[in-house]
Design a protein around this motif. Structure first.
Motif, PDB file in Angstrom:
ATOM      1  N   VAL A   1       0.848  -1.192   0.000  1.00 46.04           N
ATOM      2  CA  VAL A   1       0.000   0.000   0.000  1.00 46.04           C
ATOM      3  C   VAL A   1       0.877   1.234   0.000  1.00 46.04           C
ATOM      4  O   VAL A   1       1.868   1.309   0.720  1.00 46.04           O
ATOM      5  N   LEU A   2       0.476   2.212  -0.817  1.00 43.45           N
ATOM      6  CA  LEU A   2       1.127   3.515  -0.853  1.00 43.45           C
ATOM      7  C   LEU A   2       0.039   4.538  -0.534  1.00 43.45           C
ATOM      8  O   LEU A   2      -0.875   4.740  -1.326  1.00 43.45           O
ATOM      9  N   ASP A   3       0.119   5.152   0.674  1.00 42.72           N
ATOM     10  CA  ASP A   3      -0.960   6.057   1.068  1.00 42.72           C
ATOM     11  C   ASP A   3      -0.717   7.465   0.530  1.00 42.72           C
ATOM     12  O   ASP A   3       0.282   7.735  -0.135  1.00 42.72           O
ATOM     13  N   LYS A   4      -1.656   8.380   0.825  1.00 43.22           N
ATOM     14  CA  LYS A   4      -1.585   9.717   0.227  1.00 43.22           C
ATOM     15  C   LYS A   4      -0.415  10.545   0.738  1.00 43.22           C
ATOM     16  O   LYS A   4      -0.013  11.502   0.094  1.00 43.22           O
ATOM     17  N   GLU A   5       0.165  10.180   1.885  1.00 39.65           N
ATOM     18  CA  GLU A   5       1.370  10.865   2.369  1.00 39.65           C
ATOM     19  C   GLU A   5       2.635  10.271   1.766  1.00 39.65           C
ATOM     20  O   GLU A   5       3.736  10.752   2.031  1.00 39.65           O
ATOM     21  N   GLY A   6       2.493   9.215   0.986  1.00 39.40           N
ATOM     22  CA  GLY A   6       3.649   8.591   0.354  1.00 39.40           C
ATOM     23  C   GLY A   6       4.295   7.514   1.206  1.00 39.40           C
ATOM     24  O   GLY A   6       5.384   7.051   0.893  1.00 39.40           O
TER      25      GLY A   6
ATOM     26  N   THR B   1      -4.638  10.334  -5.381  1.00 39.51           N
ATOM     27  CA  THR B   1      -4.031  11.656  -5.524  1.00 39.51           C
ATOM     28  C   THR B   1      -2.535  11.591  -5.813  1.00 39.51           C
ATOM     29  O   THR B   1      -1.930  12.617  -6.092  1.00 39.51           O
ATOM     30  N   LEU B   2      -1.941  10.408  -5.763  1.00 42.34           N
ATOM     31  CA  LEU B   2      -0.503  10.277  -5.987  1.00 42.34           C
ATOM     32  C   LEU B   2      -0.149  10.420  -7.458  1.00 42.34           C
ATOM     33  O   LEU B   2      -0.959  10.129  -8.339  1.00 42.34           O
ATOM     34  N   ALA B   3       1.076  10.835  -7.694  1.00 45.01           N
ATOM     35  CA  ALA B   3       1.573  10.966  -9.063  1.00 45.01           C
ATOM     36  C   ALA B   3       1.723   9.579  -9.692  1.00 45.01           C
ATOM     37  O   ALA B   3       2.056   8.604  -9.013  1.00 45.01           O
ATOM     38  N   TYR B   4       1.469   9.506 -10.968  1.00 45.95           N
ATOM     39  CA  TYR B   4       1.533   8.251 -11.720  1.00 45.95           C
ATOM     40  C   TYR B   4       2.920   7.613 -11.621  1.00 45.95           C
ATOM     41  O   TYR B   4       3.049   6.399 -11.463  1.00 45.95           O
ATOM     42  N   GLY B   5       3.951   8.424 -11.667  1.00 47.02           N
ATOM     43  CA  GLY B   5       5.320   7.910 -11.613  1.00 47.02           C
ATOM     44  C   GLY B   5       5.626   7.220 -10.304  1.00 47.02           C
ATOM     45  O   GLY B   5       6.382   6.244 -10.258  1.00 47.02           O
ATOM     46  N   ARG B   6       5.040   7.695  -9.235  1.00 47.84           N
ATOM     47  CA  ARG B   6       5.258   7.102  -7.915  1.00 47.84           C
ATOM     48  C   ARG B   6       4.704   5.673  -7.873  1.00 47.84           C
ATOM     49  O   ARG B   6       5.336   4.761  -7.349  1.00 47.84           O
ATOM     50  N   VAL B   7       3.532   5.491  -8.429  1.00 51.17           N
ATOM     51  CA  VAL B   7       2.923   4.163  -8.468  1.00 51.17           C
ATOM     52  C   VAL B   7       3.715   3.245  -9.391  1.00 51.17           C
ATOM     53  O   VAL B   7       3.930   2.070  -9.089  1.00 51.17           O
ATOM     54  N   MET B   8       4.181   3.771 -10.517  1.00 46.85           N
ATOM     55  CA  MET B   8       4.965   2.955 -11.447  1.00 46.85           C
ATOM     56  C   MET B   8       6.277   2.509 -10.797  1.00 46.85           C
ATOM     57  O   MET B   8       6.726   1.382 -11.019  1.00 46.85           O
ATOM     58  N   ARG B   9       6.915   3.376  -9.991  1.00 45.52           N
ATOM     59  CA  ARG B   9       8.134   2.969  -9.280  1.00 45.52           C
ATOM     60  C   ARG B   9       7.837   1.820  -8.319  1.00 45.52           C
ATOM     61  O   ARG B   9       8.627   0.894  -8.181  1.00 45.52           O
ATOM     62  N   LEU B  10       6.673   1.898  -7.654  1.00 45.65           N
ATOM     63  CA  LEU B  10       6.274   0.834  -6.736  1.00 45.65           C
ATOM     64  C   LEU B  10       6.080  -0.479  -7.500  1.00 45.65           C
ATOM     65  O   LEU B  10       6.522  -1.543  -7.047  1.00 45.65           O
ATOM     66  N   ILE B  11       5.446  -0.417  -8.646  1.00 44.56           N
ATOM     67  CA  ILE B  11       5.261  -1.617  -9.476  1.00 44.56           C
ATOM     68  C   ILE B  11       6.616  -2.164  -9.908  1.00 44.56           C
ATOM     69  O   ILE B  11       6.844  -3.377  -9.883  1.00 44.56           O
ATOM     70  N   ASP B  12       7.548  -1.273 -10.284  1.00 48.52           N
ATOM     71  CA  ASP B  12       8.885  -1.725 -10.688  1.00 48.52           C
ATOM     72  C   ASP B  12       9.608  -2.435  -9.551  1.00 48.52           C
ATOM     73  O   ASP B  12      10.295  -3.431  -9.770  1.00 48.52           O
ATOM     74  N   VAL B  13       9.465  -1.925  -8.306  1.00 47.83           N
ATOM     75  CA  VAL B  13      10.107  -2.564  -7.160  1.00 47.83           C
ATOM     76  C   VAL B  13       9.549  -3.966  -6.965  1.00 47.83           C
ATOM     77  O   VAL B  13      10.285  -4.931  -6.785  1.00 47.83           O
ATOM     78  N   VAL B  14       8.225  -4.071  -7.014  1.00 46.20           N
ATOM     79  CA  VAL B  14       7.584  -5.377  -6.798  1.00 46.20           C
ATOM     80  C   VAL B  14       7.968  -6.350  -7.914  1.00 46.20           C
ATOM     81  O   VAL B  14       8.346  -7.489  -7.651  1.00 46.20           O
TER      82      VAL B  14
ATOM     83  N   ASN C   1      -5.029  -2.025  -7.206  1.00 49.47           N
ATOM     84  CA  ASN C   1      -6.212  -1.629  -6.460  1.00 49.47           C
ATOM     85  C   ASN C   1      -6.005  -0.171  -6.082  1.00 49.47           C
ATOM     86  O   ASN C   1      -5.259   0.122  -5.169  1.00 49.47           O
ATOM     87  N   ILE C   2      -6.619   0.736  -6.809  1.00 52.02           N
ATOM     88  CA  ILE C   2      -6.414   2.154  -6.549  1.00 52.02           C
ATOM     89  C   ILE C   2      -7.627   2.682  -5.798  1.00 52.02           C
ATOM     90  O   ILE C   2      -8.743   2.617  -6.285  1.00 52.02           O
ATOM     91  N   GLU C   3      -7.406   3.162  -4.586  1.00 54.34           N
ATOM     92  CA  GLU C   3      -8.474   3.621  -3.723  1.00 54.34           C
ATOM     93  C   GLU C   3      -8.194   5.029  -3.223  1.00 54.34           C
ATOM     94  O   GLU C   3      -7.051   5.435  -3.091  1.00 54.34           O
ATOM     95  N   LYS C   4      -9.253   5.740  -2.890  1.00 55.11           N
ATOM     96  CA  LYS C   4      -9.105   7.029  -2.226  1.00 55.11           C
ATOM     97  C   LYS C   4      -8.779   6.755  -0.764  1.00 55.11           C
ATOM     98  O   LYS C   4      -9.370   5.888  -0.133  1.00 55.11           O
ATOM     99  N   ASP C   5      -7.850   7.512  -0.215  1.00 54.90           N
ATOM    100  CA  ASP C   5      -7.419   7.381   1.181  1.00 54.90           C
ATOM    101  C   ASP C   5      -6.958   5.971   1.504  1.00 54.90           C
ATOM    102  O   ASP C   5      -7.355   5.391   2.504  1.00 54.90           O
ATOM    103  N   ALA C   6      -6.144   5.395   0.636  1.00 54.44           N
ATOM    104  CA  ALA C   6      -5.637   4.052   0.875  1.00 54.44           C
ATOM    105  C   ALA C   6      -4.701   4.083   2.070  1.00 54.44           C
ATOM    106  O   ALA C   6      -3.984   5.035   2.304  1.00 54.44           O
ATOM    107  N   GLY C   7      -4.725   3.046   2.838  1.00 50.37           N
ATOM    108  CA  GLY C   7      -3.866   2.933   4.012  1.00 50.37           C
ATOM    109  C   GLY C   7      -3.778   1.477   4.406  1.00 50.37           C
ATOM    110  O   GLY C   7      -4.447   0.624   3.837  1.00 50.37           O
ATOM    111  N   PRO C   8      -2.965   1.188   5.415  1.00 52.53           N
ATOM    112  CA  PRO C   8      -2.819  -0.208   5.823  1.00 52.53           C
ATOM    113  C   PRO C   8      -4.119  -0.723   6.422  1.00 52.53           C
ATOM    114  O   PRO C   8      -4.893   0.019   7.010  1.00 52.53           O
ATOM    115  N   ALA C   9      -4.328  -2.021   6.271  1.00 54.07           N
ATOM    116  CA  ALA C   9      -5.539  -2.618   6.832  1.00 54.07           C
ATOM    117  C   ALA C   9      -5.391  -2.672   8.348  1.00 54.07           C
ATOM    118  O   ALA C   9      -4.397  -3.151   8.873  1.00 54.07           O
ATOM    119  N   ARG C  10      -6.378  -2.159   9.023  1.00 57.09           N
ATOM    120  CA  ARG C  10      -6.355  -2.164  10.469  1.00 57.09           C
ATOM    121  C   ARG C  10      -7.550  -2.973  10.967  1.00 57.09           C
ATOM    122  O   ARG C  10      -8.631  -2.890  10.405  1.00 57.09           O
TER     123      ARG C  10
END
Length: 145
Positions: free
Chosen positions: A64-69, A106-119, A130-139
């Motif tokens: 998960v990559l939340d809105k604060e990065g 709200t994140l930049a497209y490049g940020r998500v692509m870097r995450l995909i590249d890491v994975v 799975n792109i969601e508004k206010d994504a965060g860790p499952a609690r």
């Protein structure tokens, strides 16, 4: 006059459109029914499936990559280096490990692509986005008495 010809020389003054209307209505019904079967262009993602709701999918990680990065791996906050290490460990345990990647819209497209590249760079070839508004860790929800 002989020969079976009609003696009246009247011209046809009107056109019967009933068969035309019938054909148009039948075609309209056919088009309306088949419109649901039209294949729309979609993005192919490989989603994990379970045989029934009670089973869990083996070799599945949540990134998960939340809105604060901030990055989270299976609910725990990690750095990008830790993420690479943990994904490598997950792949070492099960080479068919899959990932679900969630990111805030709200994140930049490049940020998500870097995450995909890491994975993908650590050996996970199959993942779902799975792109969601206010994504965060499952609690876990607090228990109510």
């Amino acid at each position: 006059m002989a020969g079976g010809a009609n003696d009246s020389d009247e011209e046809i003054s009107g056109i019967n459109v009933t068969p035309l209307v019938d054909v148009v209505l039948v075609l309209l019904i056919i088009f309306m029914v088949t419109a649901n079967f039209i294949v729309r262009e979609t993005v192919e993602v490989d989603l994990p499936r379970a045989a029934n709701g009670g089973e869990t999918v083996q070799g599945l990680v949540n990134v998960v990559l939340d809105k604060e990065g901030k990055l989270y791996f299976d609910g725990a906050e990690v750095t990008e280096a830790d993420l690479s290490r943990r994904v490598t460990e997950a792949v070492a345990k099960d080479k068919d490990t899959r990932a679900i990647i969630s990111a805030d819209q709200t994140l930049a497209y490049g940020r998500v692509m870097r995450l995909i590249d890491v994975v993908k760079g650590q050996g996970i070839a199959k993942f779902a986005l799975n792109i969601e508004k206010d994504a965060g860790p499952a609690r876990a929800a607090p228990a109510t008495p």
